[in-house]
Design a protein around this motif. Structure first.
Motif, PDB file in Angstrom:
ATOM      1  N   PHE A 142       0.827  -1.202   0.000  1.00 55.23           N
ATOM      2  CA  PHE A 142       0.000   0.000   0.000  1.00 55.23           C
ATOM      3  C   PHE A 142       0.870   1.263   0.000  1.00 55.23           C
ATOM      4  O   PHE A 142       1.692   1.450   0.902  1.00 55.23           O
ATOM      5  N   PHE A 155      -6.317  16.083   3.516  1.00 58.14           N
ATOM      6  CA  PHE A 155      -6.193  15.217   2.345  1.00 58.14           C
ATOM      7  C   PHE A 155      -7.446  14.386   2.148  1.00 58.14           C
ATOM      8  O   PHE A 155      -8.365  14.394   2.972  1.00 58.14           O
ATOM      9  N   GLY A 201      -8.680  10.317   0.482  1.00 57.81           N
ATOM     10  CA  GLY A 201      -8.238   9.007   0.004  1.00 57.81           C
ATOM     11  C   GLY A 201      -9.328   8.499  -0.916  1.00 57.81           C
ATOM     12  O   GLY A 201     -10.482   8.386  -0.509  1.00 57.81           O
ATOM     13  N   TYR A 231      -4.822   3.965  -5.940  1.00 56.15           N
ATOM     14  CA  TYR A 231      -5.198   4.831  -4.813  1.00 56.15           C
ATOM     15  C   TYR A 231      -4.881   6.276  -5.185  1.00 56.15           C
ATOM     16  O   TYR A 231      -3.798   6.570  -5.702  1.00 56.15           O
ATOM     17  N   ARG A 284      -4.526  10.194  -3.977  1.00 56.54           N
ATOM     18  CA  ARG A 284      -4.315  10.981  -2.762  1.00 56.54           C
ATOM     19  C   ARG A 284      -4.300  12.481  -3.086  1.00 56.54           C
ATOM     20  O   ARG A 284      -3.250  13.047  -3.389  1.00 56.54           O
ATOM     21  N   TYR A 311      -4.861  -2.939   2.186  1.00 59.12           N
ATOM     22  CA  TYR A 311      -4.209  -1.950   3.054  1.00 59.12           C
ATOM     23  C   TYR A 311      -3.461  -2.616   4.206  1.00 59.12           C
ATOM     24  O   TYR A 311      -2.306  -2.302   4.477  1.00 59.12           O
ATOM     25  N   LYS A 356     -10.529  15.471   7.597  1.00 60.29           N
ATOM     26  CA  LYS A 356      -9.431  14.571   7.228  1.00 60.29           C
ATOM     27  C   LYS A 356      -8.158  15.419   7.267  1.00 60.29           C
ATOM     28  O   LYS A 356      -7.564  15.779   6.247  1.00 60.29           O
ATOM     29  N   TYR A 393      -3.824  12.134  12.070  1.00 59.72           N
ATOM     30  CA  TYR A 393      -3.128  10.849  11.878  1.00 59.72           C
ATOM     31  C   TYR A 393      -1.824  10.858  12.664  1.00 59.72           C
ATOM     32  O   TYR A 393      -1.506   9.891  13.357  1.00 59.72           O
ATOM     33  N   THR A 428      -8.122   4.456  10.672  1.00 59.68           N
ATOM     34  CA  THR A 428      -7.939   4.153   9.250  1.00 59.68           C
ATOM     35  C   THR A 428      -9.240   3.630   8.641  1.00 59.68           C
ATOM     36  O   THR A 428      -9.289   3.336   7.451  1.00 59.68           O
ATOM     37  N   GLY A 461     -13.537   1.516   4.907  1.00 56.62           N
ATOM     38  CA  GLY A 461     -12.806   2.726   4.537  1.00 56.62           C
ATOM     39  C   GLY A 461     -12.334   2.594   3.105  1.00 56.62           C
ATOM     40  O   GLY A 461     -12.348   1.490   2.548  1.00 56.62           O
ATOM     41  N   THR A 462     -11.881   3.684   2.514  1.00 52.18           N
ATOM     42  CA  THR A 462     -11.435   3.598   1.119  1.00 52.18           C
ATOM     43  C   THR A 462     -10.237   2.673   1.004  1.00 52.18           C
ATOM     44  O   THR A 462     -10.214   1.767   0.180  1.00 52.18           O
ATOM     45  N   ALA A 463      -9.221   2.904   1.839  1.00 53.43           N
ATOM     46  CA  ALA A 463      -8.029   2.071   1.769  1.00 53.43           C
ATOM     47  C   ALA A 463      -8.330   0.663   2.259  1.00 53.43           C
ATOM     48  O   ALA A 463      -7.941  -0.328   1.642  1.00 53.43           O
TER      49      ALA A 463
HETATM   50  C1  COI Z   1      -8.264   6.095   3.302  1.00 56.42           C
HETATM   51  O1  COI Z   1      -8.984   5.137   3.616  1.00 56.42           O
HETATM   52  O2  COI Z   1      -8.212   6.479   2.138  1.00 56.42           O
HETATM   53  C2  COI Z   1      -7.448   6.789   4.285  1.00 56.42           C
HETATM   54  O3  COI Z   1      -7.192   7.929   4.085  1.00 56.42           O
HETATM   55  C3  COI Z   1      -6.966   6.030   5.443  1.00 56.42           C
HETATM   56  C4  COI Z   1      -5.486   5.918   5.607  1.00 56.42           C
HETATM   57  C5  COI Z   1      -4.723   5.289   4.524  1.00 56.42           C
HETATM   58  C6  COI Z   1      -4.838   7.110   6.189  1.00 56.42           C
END
Ligand code: COI
Length: 356
Positions: free
Chosen positions: A23, A68, A70, A134, A136, A166, A194, A199, A233, A299-301
């Motif tokens: 990841f 940010f 994700g 992914y 960002r 992830y 976010k 974090y 996360t 979650g996205t990740a």
């Molecule tokens: C996401 O799920 O995209 C996140 O931002 C979580 C993490 C990787 C910080």
């Protein structure tokens, strides 16, 4: 805004082992950059991914104005890339920016930047189910100034990274522990944004948890240290017989986009969906009496990640899940099915980009 495009003259794609993606370790050939100066966003450009130069006095380093998103892009077919819930991510980015006194970004600019980046780097989108590119998007204060005040200059980047699962557990259940000494967010703080600092502040407790053999911290509320909030996360869900429960938002929990998708789908499946306070005690009791059927994060990740164990103040509950439970599996299959364009997208969650 017109986006200028400068293509990289050497693609790194042949150096990438798409069968073993970690990841967020490798980055595609291009990135999007835009500057905020004199009260407006200017100079949107797609350019080769590479180092950026800033002065040590850059305000984001000192006062933490950085937010940010994700997101993920999914391979649908040779000519089609699917982005998921783009407008929701855009809205959340702007909400985060507002909380940190940062400028908002126009929806059209945000979406066009993503589309152009997808067109430039579509070959980087991994093709296997479970993999994605992914995305960002990140915004930070770039002004050079040491006064503790709202910055007047910002940068916005979108970088992209081909990813698989992830957690190192892959899709096997993760192990969570509550923390006795630390909290993630308080009402009125930045917990629902976010914000990069959320974090950073969670790394020490997460590191301690990992040294003790847990994957992540299951955050409890900052006042009573009793109500479950999220994992940092990912958001968290508890399945009882015919009932799906997740902590209510209320300012301290990140309003997850996957969370929102899980809630919509579960309601459509006829499940009693409850967004409410859930105490850690309730979870221990229902795990012990067998009425708690599944626990999973979203979650996205993380996508949908089963939870196999929760530790709280010396007590450990294990969930009877060698692998992902049937409900979480159905949720995973449905959400990813929609994302990859294999299932009907009746909610209009997918934003397809024609590439190639
Ligand atoms: C996401 O799920 O995209 C996140 O931002 C979580 C993490 C990787 C910080």
């Amino acid at each position: 805004m017109k986006i200028t495009i400068t293509k990289s003259d050497h693609s790194r794609i042949n150096e990438i082992d798409f069968d073993n993606l970690q990841f967020g370790r490798i980055f595609s050939d291009h990135m999007f950059e835009m500057k905020y100066e004199d009260g407006k966003w200017i100079q949107g450009e797609i350019k080769p991914y590479g180092p950026i130069t800033f002065e040590p006095s850059m305000m984001a380093l000192h006062y933490g104005q950085a937010v940010f998103e994700g997101m993920k892009a999914y391979y649908a077919d040779e000519n089609t890339i699917n982005l998921f819930r783009v407008k929701d991510h855009h809205q959340r980015l702007n909400n985060s920016a507002k909380r940190l006194c940062m400028p908002e970004i126009d929806e059209e600019v945000f979406i066009t930047a993503l589309e152009e980046l997808m067109k430039a780097d579509y070959k980087w989108i991994p093709k296997k189910h479970g993999q994605a590119l992914y995305l960002r998007p990140v915004m930070f204060a770039s002004e050079e100034y040491l006064a503790a005040k709202v910055a007047e200059e910002y940068r916005f980047y979108i970088i992209t990274s081909p990813v698989g699962a992830y957690y190192s557990e892959g899709f096997n259940p993760v192990k969570l522990t509550t923390s006795e000494s630390y909290v993630r967010a308080v009402k009125g703080g930045t917990g629902e944004a976010k914000a990069a600092g959320n974090y950073g502040g969670s790394f020490l407790p997460a590191q301690k948890a990992q040294k003790e053999g847990y994957t992540q911290v299951l955050w409890l509320d900052a006042i009573e240290h009793n109500y479950i909030e999220e994992v940092g996360t990912m958001n968290i869900f508890f399945l009882f017989d015919g009932k799906l429960v997740t902590p209510q938002l209320g300012g301290t929990v990140l309003p997850g986009i996957t969370r929102r998708s899980v809630l919509s789908l579960a309601k459509e499946w006829g499940i009693d969906v409850q967004e409410r306070k859930i105490s850690i005690r309730e979870i221990i009791e229902t795990a012990e009496n067998g009425s708690l059927k599944e626990v999973f994060g979203a979650g996205t990740a993380a996508v949908i990640s089963p939870v196999g164990l929760i530790h709280h103040q010396g007590k450990t509950i294990t969930l009877d899940q060698e692998k992902i439970g049937p409900f979480a599996k159905k949720m995973f299959d449905t959400i990813t099915g929609i994302q990859y364009g294999k299932l009907n997208d009746s909610h209009n969650w997918v934003h397809s980009v024609k590439v190639g």
